[in-house]
Design an enzyme around this catalytic site. Structure first.
Site, PDB file in Angstrom:
ATOM      1  N   PRO A  15       0.823  -1.219   0.000  1.00  0.00           N
ATOM      2  CA  PRO A  15       0.000   0.000   0.000  1.00  0.00           C
ATOM      3  C   PRO A  15       0.853   1.263   0.000  1.00  0.00           C
ATOM      4  O   PRO A  15       1.852   1.342   0.719  1.00  0.00           O
ATOM      5  CB  PRO A  15      -0.789  -0.114   1.310  1.00  0.00           C
ATOM      6  CG  PRO A  15      -0.020  -1.057   2.169  1.00  0.00           C
ATOM      7  CD  PRO A  15       0.689  -1.994   1.252  1.00  0.00           C
ATOM      8  N   GLN A  72      -6.611  -1.862   3.473  1.00  0.00           N
ATOM      9  CA  GLN A  72      -5.739  -1.643   4.627  1.00  0.00           C
ATOM     10  C   GLN A  72      -6.354  -0.623   5.581  1.00  0.00           C
ATOM     11  O   GLN A  72      -6.698   0.497   5.179  1.00  0.00           O
ATOM     12  CB  GLN A  72      -4.348  -1.162   4.228  1.00  0.00           C
ATOM     13  CG  GLN A  72      -3.448  -1.203   5.478  1.00  0.00           C
ATOM     14  CD  GLN A  72      -2.109  -0.555   5.311  1.00  0.00           C
ATOM     15  OE1 GLN A  72      -2.034   0.630   4.999  1.00  0.00           O
ATOM     16  NE2 GLN A  72      -1.055  -1.315   5.521  1.00  0.00           N
ATOM     17  N   CYS A 102       3.074   2.454   9.796  1.00  0.00           N
ATOM     18  CA  CYS A 102       3.177   3.840   9.309  1.00  0.00           C
ATOM     19  C   CYS A 102       4.028   4.683  10.280  1.00  0.00           C
ATOM     20  O   CYS A 102       3.760   4.705  11.487  1.00  0.00           O
ATOM     21  CB  CYS A 102       1.792   4.462   9.136  1.00  0.00           C
ATOM     22  SG  CYS A 102       1.895   6.147   8.499  1.00  0.00           S
TER      23      CYS A 102
HETATM   24  C1  LIG Z   1       4.317   7.655  -0.514  1.00  0.00           C
HETATM   25  C2  LIG Z   1       4.236   6.426   0.363  1.00  0.00           C
HETATM   26  C3  LIG Z   1       3.012   6.070   0.913  1.00  0.00           C
HETATM   27  C4  LIG Z   1       2.915   4.936   1.734  1.00  0.00           C
HETATM   28  N1  LIG Z   1       1.701   4.580   2.227  1.00  0.00           N
HETATM   29  C5  LIG Z   1       1.574   3.454   2.975  1.00  0.00           C
HETATM   30  C6  LIG Z   1       0.300   3.011   3.447  1.00  0.00           C
HETATM   31  O1  LIG Z   1      -0.742   3.628   3.179  1.00  0.00           O
HETATM   32  N2  LIG Z   1       0.269   1.878   4.193  1.00  0.00           N
HETATM   33  C7  LIG Z   1       1.399   1.151   4.495  1.00  0.00           C
HETATM   34  O2  LIG Z   1       1.325   0.132   5.185  1.00  0.00           O
HETATM   35  N3  LIG Z   1       2.605   1.546   4.034  1.00  0.00           N
HETATM   36  C8  LIG Z   1       2.710   2.646   3.279  1.00  0.00           C
HETATM   37  N4  LIG Z   1       3.933   2.999   2.786  1.00  0.00           N
HETATM   38  C9  LIG Z   1       5.082   2.090   2.964  1.00  0.00           C
HETATM   39  C10 LIG Z   1       5.182   1.120   1.781  1.00  0.00           C
HETATM   40  O3  LIG Z   1       4.077   0.246   1.731  1.00  0.00           O
HETATM   41  C11 LIG Z   1       6.461   0.268   1.868  1.00  0.00           C
HETATM   42  O4  LIG Z   1       6.465  -0.422   3.080  1.00  0.00           O
HETATM   43  C12 LIG Z   1       7.730   1.112   1.754  1.00  0.00           C
HETATM   44  O5  LIG Z   1       7.623   2.085   0.749  1.00  0.00           O
HETATM   45  C13 LIG Z   1       8.954   0.218   1.475  1.00  0.00           C
HETATM   46  O6  LIG Z   1       8.745  -0.536   0.311  1.00  0.00           O
HETATM   47  P1  LIG Z   1       9.329  -0.082  -1.142  1.00  0.00           P
HETATM   48  O7  LIG Z   1      10.805   0.177  -0.957  1.00  0.00           O
HETATM   49  O8  LIG Z   1       9.044  -1.266  -2.036  1.00  0.00           O
HETATM   50  O9  LIG Z   1       8.593   1.165  -1.535  1.00  0.00           O
HETATM   51  C14 LIG Z   1       4.063   4.152   2.009  1.00  0.00           C
HETATM   52  C15 LIG Z   1       5.294   4.530   1.457  1.00  0.00           C
HETATM   53  C16 LIG Z   1       5.396   5.656   0.650  1.00  0.00           C
HETATM   54  C17 LIG Z   1       6.737   6.022   0.065  1.00  0.00           C
END
Ligand SMILES: Cc1cc2nc3c(=O)[nH]c(=O)nc-3n(C[C@H](O)[C@H](O)[C@H](O)COP(=O)(O)O)c2cc1C
Length: 313
Positions: A15, A72, A102
């Protein structure tokens, strides 16, 4: 049914608030992602009947899609979760995912998101109440720990499974790190060793090579991709080794169409600006066309600019 068999494949689109809207989720499903997740939605806002929170639950999947869709929720009050997970709008989802990772200050200060990593008994109640009142599998997403001095992901994962969670997603960064540094896959590996699967490893996975390496190293059942899929939802077909045709303009049109089914055009045009910046990123002349797009508030105008731009790249 075991969660590993419930999903068509071990890929999850993590997410991302502001990005994993209905249009983006549709495209991830089109390219075969096993599990897609909404943006985080406040359980309390749903209880208070906030219209914007309910809008986040809207959307549709491609016909004959094999993908599962998770909603979520974030919050910290077990009774609020017990109430809202019974709503039809929540039970229409295949999976309920709880956000316990978060890092944002305004979320953590309310005791939500990663704050729950500091209160295992409360986190456990939130999970068990959700499981008790939901007919759908419940999953939990959390981090390595709150700070580097308090890395408790293995213990936290055990608690999640003991409280009834069907799967967990672990982002290999602490709350203190926010999104800086490298995601630590060593911790994800120790979660799998301590708590067993199904675990989704998350953090910095941007290619098929990353996905294969992380799975191999951590022993995790699945991988969850966040930023690595933004602007390129076809990453899922690539990882699965499924042949696909990349048609950027068609995908962009689909993204608009899905959102326009339930949001006013002005809102869609505004939301699509940030998506277009990522879809078109790296293409020659993108800066000029994005400057033009930023001045337009109609979907048709924006799409015309995109079409003309793509004709010439
Ligand atoms: C702009 C943004 C919004 C995010 N929103 C959520 C969210 O709504 N819920 C959540 O569990 N994690 C959220 N995350 C975390 C991501 O799901 C993920 O755990 C994190 O970006 C690391 O994974 P990645 O390197 O593949 O992006 C967010 C991350 C970013 C950068």
């Amino acid at each position: 049914m075991k969660f590993e068999s419930f999903v068509a494949n071990p890929l999850m689109q993590a997410p991302l608030a502001g990005y994993t809207d209905a249009g983006f989720r549709y495209l991830c499903c089109k390219y075969g992602c096993g599990l897609v997740v909404t943006e985080m939605v406040s359980a309390m806002s749903l209880k208070q009947k906030n219209r914007v929170a309910f809008d986040l639950l809207k959307g549709r999947m491609p016909k004959n899609s094999v993908s599962k869709v998770a909603v979520q929720l974030f919050g910290h009050d077990p009774e609020v979760f017990a109430e809202v997970v019974r709503y039809d709008e929540i039970q229409k989802f295949d999976v309920i995912d709880i956000n316990m990772g978060c890092p944002v200050h305004k979320v953590v200060k309310n005791g939500d998101g990663s704050a729950l990593m500091l209160d295992l008994p409360l986190a456990s109640k939130v999970i068990s109440q959700t499981v008790k009142h939901s007919k759908k599998p419940v999953t939990v997403k959390f981090r390595k720990g709150f700070t580097e001095n308090n890395v408790n992901a293995p213990e936290f994962a055990k608690m999640c499974f003991e409280s009834g969670a069907s799967a967990v997603t672990v982002h290999g960064r602490t709350r203190e790190q926010m999104y800086t540094g490298q995601a630590d896959m060593e911790t994800v590996r120790s979660v799998v060793e301590a708590a067993g699967n199904p675990v989704y490893a998350n953090g910095d996975i941007k290619s098929k090579e990353d996905a294969d390496r992380v799975k191999q190293y951590t022993g995790a059942f699945g991988i969850a991709i966040g930023r690595g899929a933004v602007g390129k939802p076809y990453i899922y077909a690539d990882i699965l080794g499924v042949p696909f045709e990349k048609n950027l303009y068609d995908d962009i049109c689909t993204h608009y169409d899905v959102l326009l089914e339930f949001l006013p055009e002005k809102v869609v045009a505004c939301e699509m600006k940030k998506h277009l910046a990522v879809y078109l990123k790296g293409l020659r002349g993108v800066k000029n066309v994005m400057n033009e797009i930023f001045t337009r508030n109609s979907a048709d105008d924006q799409l015309r600019l995109v079409k003309d731009f793509l004709k010439n790249v």
